[in-house]
Design a protein around this motif. Structure first.
Motif, PDB file in Angstrom:
ATOM      1  N   ARG A 246       9.741  10.380   7.743  1.00 26.09           N
ATOM      2  CA  ARG A 246       8.520  10.963   8.621  1.00 26.09           C
ATOM      3  C   ARG A 246       7.201  10.665   7.694  1.00 26.09           C
ATOM      4  N   ARG A 247       7.226  11.052   6.274  1.00 27.09           N
ATOM      5  CA  ARG A 247       6.253  10.874   5.536  1.00 27.09           C
ATOM      6  C   ARG A 247       5.663   9.550   5.404  1.00 27.09           C
ATOM      7  N   SER A 248       6.757   8.299   5.553  1.00 30.58           N
ATOM      8  CA  SER A 248       6.244   7.059   5.345  1.00 30.58           C
ATOM      9  C   SER A 248       5.767   6.656   6.780  1.00 30.58           C
TER      10      SER A 248
ATOM     11  N   MET B 186       0.787  -1.268   0.080  1.00 29.60           N
ATOM     12  CA  MET B 186       0.043   0.041  -0.030  1.00 29.60           C
ATOM     13  C   MET B 186       0.966   1.327   0.021  1.00 29.60           C
ATOM     14  N   LEU B 187       1.784   1.228   0.408  1.00 31.58           N
ATOM     15  CA  LEU B 187       3.094   2.359   0.560  1.00 31.58           C
ATOM     16  C   LEU B 187       3.618   2.654  -1.053  1.00 31.58           C
ATOM     17  N   PRO B 188       3.922   3.826  -1.429  1.00 31.71           N
ATOM     18  CA  PRO B 188       4.636   4.040  -2.471  1.00 31.71           C
ATOM     19  C   PRO B 188       5.952   3.519  -2.465  1.00 31.71           C
ATOM     20  N   ASP B 189       6.514   3.016  -3.406  1.00 30.79           N
ATOM     21  CA  ASP B 189       8.035   2.449  -3.372  1.00 30.79           C
ATOM     22  C   ASP B 189       8.881   3.316  -2.535  1.00 30.79           C
ATOM     23  N   ARG B 190       9.110   4.702  -2.897  1.00 32.66           N
ATOM     24  CA  ARG B 190      10.135   5.515  -2.272  1.00 32.66           C
ATOM     25  C   ARG B 190       9.929   5.636  -0.701  1.00 32.66           C
ATOM     26  N   TYR B 191       8.546   5.415  -0.281  1.00 29.43           N
ATOM     27  CA  TYR B 191       8.315   5.493   1.212  1.00 29.43           C
ATOM     28  C   TYR B 191       8.699   4.235   1.780  1.00 29.43           C
ATOM     29  N   TRP B 192       8.144   3.153   1.092  1.00 26.05           N
ATOM     30  CA  TRP B 192       8.519   1.750   1.640  1.00 26.05           C
ATOM     31  C   TRP B 192       9.847   1.525   1.811  1.00 26.05           C
ATOM     32  N   GLU B 193      10.685   1.898   0.888  1.00 22.99           N
ATOM     33  CA  GLU B 193      11.997   1.414   0.919  1.00 22.99           C
ATOM     34  C   GLU B 193      12.910   2.143   1.937  1.00 22.99           C
ATOM     35  N   VAL B 194      12.641   3.646   2.397  1.00 17.48           N
ATOM     36  CA  VAL B 194      13.159   4.272   3.491  1.00 17.48           C
ATOM     37  C   VAL B 194      12.769   3.501   4.949  1.00 17.48           C
ATOM     38  N   LEU B 195      11.474   3.086   4.622  1.00 15.95           N
ATOM     39  CA  LEU B 195      10.941   2.718   6.183  1.00 15.95           C
ATOM     40  C   LEU B 195      11.437   1.285   6.294  1.00 15.95           C
ATOM     41  N   TYR B 196      11.733   0.426   5.374  1.00 16.73           N
ATOM     42  CA  TYR B 196      12.116  -0.784   5.435  1.00 16.73           C
ATOM     43  C   TYR B 196      13.566  -0.811   5.979  1.00 16.73           C
ATOM     44  N   LEU B 197      14.572  -0.085   5.328  1.00 18.31           N
ATOM     45  CA  LEU B 197      15.860   0.235   5.559  1.00 18.31           C
ATOM     46  C   LEU B 197      16.206   0.627   6.686  1.00 18.31           C
ATOM     47  N   ARG B 198      15.371   1.808   7.223  1.00 24.62           N
ATOM     48  CA  ARG B 198      15.512   2.181   8.564  1.00 24.62           C
ATOM     49  C   ARG B 198      15.213   1.415   9.884  1.00 24.62           C
ATOM     50  N   TYR B 199      14.076   0.695   9.756  1.00 17.83           N
ATOM     51  CA  TYR B 199      13.525   0.293  10.755  1.00 17.83           C
ATOM     52  C   TYR B 199      13.723  -1.448  10.736  1.00 17.83           C
ATOM     53  N   TYR B 200      13.805  -1.790   9.638  1.00 23.34           N
ATOM     54  CA  TYR B 200      13.847  -3.444   9.604  1.00 23.34           C
ATOM     55  C   TYR B 200      15.292  -4.082   9.136  1.00 23.34           C
ATOM     56  N   GLU B 201      15.950  -3.057   8.798  1.00 22.03           N
ATOM     57  CA  GLU B 201      17.499  -3.686   8.287  1.00 22.03           C
ATOM     58  C   GLU B 201      18.393  -2.740   9.356  1.00 22.03           C
ATOM     59  N   ASN B 202      17.751  -1.864   9.967  1.00 21.57           N
ATOM     60  CA  ASN B 202      18.633  -0.883  10.889  1.00 21.57           C
ATOM     61  C   ASN B 202      19.830  -0.119  10.438  1.00 21.57           C
ATOM     62  N   ILE B 203      19.558   0.316   9.176  1.00 19.53           N
ATOM     63  CA  ILE B 203      20.573   1.064   8.318  1.00 19.53           C
ATOM     64  C   ILE B 203      20.418   2.557   8.946  1.00 19.53           C
ATOM     65  N   SER B 204      21.540   3.187   8.974  1.00 25.26           N
ATOM     66  CA  SER B 204      21.657   4.532   9.418  1.00 25.26           C
ATOM     67  C   SER B 204      20.987   5.397   8.382  1.00 25.26           C
ATOM     68  N   VAL B 205      20.828   6.619   8.699  1.00 25.14           N
ATOM     69  CA  VAL B 205      20.260   7.705   7.755  1.00 25.14           C
ATOM     70  C   VAL B 205      21.366   7.816   6.739  1.00 25.14           C
ATOM     71  N   ASP B 206      22.343   7.934   7.183  1.00 24.23           N
ATOM     72  CA  ASP B 206      23.753   8.531   6.247  1.00 24.23           C
ATOM     73  C   ASP B 206      23.859   7.161   5.159  1.00 24.23           C
ATOM     74  N   GLU B 207      23.674   5.883   5.662  1.00 23.48           N
ATOM     75  CA  GLU B 207      23.891   5.021   4.754  1.00 23.48           C
ATOM     76  C   GLU B 207      22.805   4.843   3.729  1.00 23.48           C
ATOM     77  N   ILE B 208      21.668   5.241   3.994  1.00 17.73           N
ATOM     78  CA  ILE B 208      20.301   5.020   3.562  1.00 17.73           C
ATOM     79  C   ILE B 208      20.355   6.258   2.349  1.00 17.73           C
ATOM     80  N   ALA B 209      20.900   7.404   2.533  1.00 17.18           N
ATOM     81  CA  ALA B 209      21.094   8.617   1.708  1.00 17.18           C
ATOM     82  C   ALA B 209      22.225   8.240   0.584  1.00 17.18           C
TER      83      ALA B 209
END
Length: 187
Positions: free
Chosen positions: A163-165, A125-148
């Motif tokens: 925030r939006r996701s 249900m989430l757009p890919d761009r939101y799903w991707e950051v949400l998943y990387l941040r909270y389920y892969e525990n990747i830092s914001v720097d690494e995601i960027a």
């Protein structure tokens, strides 16, 4: 013929009593037993035990009828609780450990399945761009720097998407009524 009419009216009365008081009786039984199946059994057993006293419950809405039903279900639930305690004392230590491990495994499996269902719902249900950051941040525990770095975005953009996701995910989970089983971690 008269006996059949009485039996039928007793059956109807029993059904009316059940439909009127089942949730209250279940709540009492569950508060004692802390087990859904046993609480349901307690309600059923209470109605079985009530059969000889059905004539005292003709006035369905009276306080007397309510007290009788609540007393029956409370006593039945307490009997089941006491039986559980007796049975638990008769189980060997090895069996207790096995049962506790089994319960933990079942609870863990159930929680995992519920979490997987919520993740699938969010992913769909989430757009890919939101799903991707949400998943990387909270389920892969990747830092914001690494995601960027991975997504070729600025840190500010990553924070904005997170925030939006989270906001969109919260709305989706509330709409799907699965918010209790799956909470998005706050930052």
């Amino acid at each position: 013929m008269a006996a059949k009419r009485i039996r039928q009216s007793n059956a109807e009365l029993l059904e009316i009593l059940f439909m009127t008081y089942r949730t209250k009786m279940y709540a009492i039984a569950f508060s004692i037993l802390h087990n859904e199946e046993q609480a349901e059994d307690a309600v059923g057993d209470a109605f079985e035990k009530l059969l000889p006293y059905l004539e005292k419950c003709r006035d369905v809405e009276s306080d007397r009828t309510k007290r009788i039903l609540m007393r029956f279900v409370k006593n039945t639930a307490i009997d089941i609780y006491r039986k559980n305690k007796r049975d638990w004392k008769n189980i060997s230590l090895e069996e207790k450990e096995y049962l506790m491990d089994s319960c933990d495994a079942i609870e863990e499996y159930t929680k995992c399945r519920e979490e997987q269902e919520a993740l699938t719902t969010l992913k769909n249900m989430l757009p890919d761009r939101y799903w991707e950051v949400l998943y990387l941040r909270y389920y892969e525990n990747i830092s914001v720097d690494e995601i960027a770095r991975r997504l070729c975005l600025s840190k500010a953009n990553v924070y904005s998407r997170i925030r939006r996701s989270k906001s969109k995910a919260q709305k989706i989970l509330e709409k799907k009524n699965i918010n209790e089983m799956f909470a998005i971690k706050s930052q």
